[in-house]
Design a protein around this motif. Structure first.
Motif: not given
Length: 64
Positions: A49-54, A18-21, A56-63
């Motif tokens: 949860l996906v690590n903070d360093s990853d 819900g919070k975007g993580k 951004k990368r995964i958010k581009t795959l799930l727009p």
């Protein structure tokens, strides 16, 4: 511009909270669980949860 496509492989592995993580399943639970302790296999059931360093990368795959 055309719509961005969702990466289908990532969509099957990750879900947004819900919070975007980004939630994920734990690895090493698929097979050979007989030699792992019951406690270890039980803890692998819980998600993570996906690590903070990853993130951004995964958010581009799930727009969406």
């Amino acid at each position: 511009m055309p719509k961005m496509k969702t990466h289908r492989g990532a969509a099957k592995r990750f879900k947004k909270t819900g919070k975007g993580k980004i939630r994920r399943a734990k690895a090493y639970k698929n097979h050979f669980t007989g030699k792992k302790s019951a406690k270890r296999v039980r803890n692998l059931r819980k998600g993570g949860l996906v690590n903070d360093s990853d993130q951004k990368r995964i958010k581009t795959l799930l727009p969406y």
